[in-house]
Structures are given as structure tokens and as C-alpha cells.
Scaffold this motif. Structure first.
Motif, PDB file in Angstrom:
ATOM      1  N   ALA A   1     -18.574 -42.178  -8.215  1.00 33.76           N
ATOM      2  CA  ALA A   1     -19.845 -42.224  -8.940  1.00 33.76           C
ATOM      3  C   ALA A   1     -21.016 -42.337  -7.960  1.00 33.76           C
ATOM      4  N   LEU A   2     -20.867 -43.146  -6.920  1.00 34.25           N
ATOM      5  CA  LEU A   2     -21.929 -43.298  -5.924  1.00 34.25           C
ATOM      6  C   LEU A   2     -22.191 -41.986  -5.193  1.00 34.25           C
ATOM      7  N   VAL A   3     -21.129 -41.292  -4.812  1.00 35.45           N
ATOM      8  CA  VAL A   3     -21.288 -40.006  -4.135  1.00 35.45           C
ATOM      9  C   VAL A   3     -21.979 -38.997  -5.052  1.00 35.45           C
TER      10      VAL A   3
ATOM     11  N   TYR B   1     -12.106 -48.847  -7.294  1.00 34.95           N
ATOM     12  CA  TYR B   1     -12.855 -48.565  -6.073  1.00 34.95           C
ATOM     13  C   TYR B   1     -13.091 -47.063  -5.915  1.00 34.95           C
TER      14      TYR B   1
ATOM     15  N   GLY C   1     -15.725 -46.000  -8.440  1.00 35.31           N
ATOM     16  CA  GLY C   1     -17.060 -46.427  -8.021  1.00 35.31           C
ATOM     17  C   GLY C   1     -17.594 -45.591  -6.875  1.00 35.31           C
ATOM     18  N   ILE C   2     -16.755 -45.307  -5.902  1.00 37.99           N
ATOM     19  CA  ILE C   2     -17.178 -44.480  -4.766  1.00 37.99           C
ATOM     20  C   ILE C   2     -17.490 -43.064  -5.237  1.00 37.99           C
TER      21      ILE C   2
ATOM     22  N   LEU D   1     -24.074 -39.615  -7.495  1.00 41.75           N
ATOM     23  CA  LEU D   1     -25.494 -39.971  -7.624  1.00 41.75           C
ATOM     24  C   LEU D   1     -26.283 -39.645  -6.365  1.00 41.75           C
ATOM     25  N   VAL D   2     -25.683 -39.854  -5.197  1.00 46.85           N
ATOM     26  CA  VAL D   2     -26.370 -39.525  -3.951  1.00 46.85           C
ATOM     27  C   VAL D   2     -26.578 -38.017  -3.837  1.00 46.85           C
TER      28      VAL D   2
END
Length: 51
Positions: free
Chosen positions: A33-35, A27, A30-31, A37-38
Motif C-alpha cells: 500500500a505504501l509503494v 507487513y 502495508g508495504i 501511494l508513493v
């Protein structure tokens, strides 16, 4: 080396390396990686104001 012999060897090799690293939280990864990319998307849109 025949196909069944190769398959048996690969299955044995895969079964020996099934331990997961407990320090890697999926988790959190994943968070993160998402941050990332954003942030990259935000930087890209800031540099592209003419469109």
C-alpha cells in the motif's frame, strides 16, 4: 429483541469468525500500500510541473 440479546448474538458471531487468513502478511500488505501511494504521489507531481 432486547439490547442484551442483540449484544450476546453479536459477540457470539464475532467470536466464531476470529480466524485470520495466513496467506495475507500484514507487513507485505502495508508495504504494498505504501509503494502504491508513493507511486501515485510521484505520478501526480510529474503531471503538475507548472506549480
Amino acid at each position: 429483541m432486547s439490547l442484551p440479546t442483540s449484544a450476546t448474538g453479536l459477540v457470539t458471531l464475532a467470536a466464531e469468525h476470529t480466524e485470520h487468513n495466513p496467506s495475507l502478511n500484514p507487513y507485505l500488505t502495508g508495504i504494498g500500500a505504501l509503494v502504491a501511494l508513493v507511486v501515485l504521489l510521484w505520478i501526480t507531481t510529474r503531471f503538475n510541473r507548472d506549480r
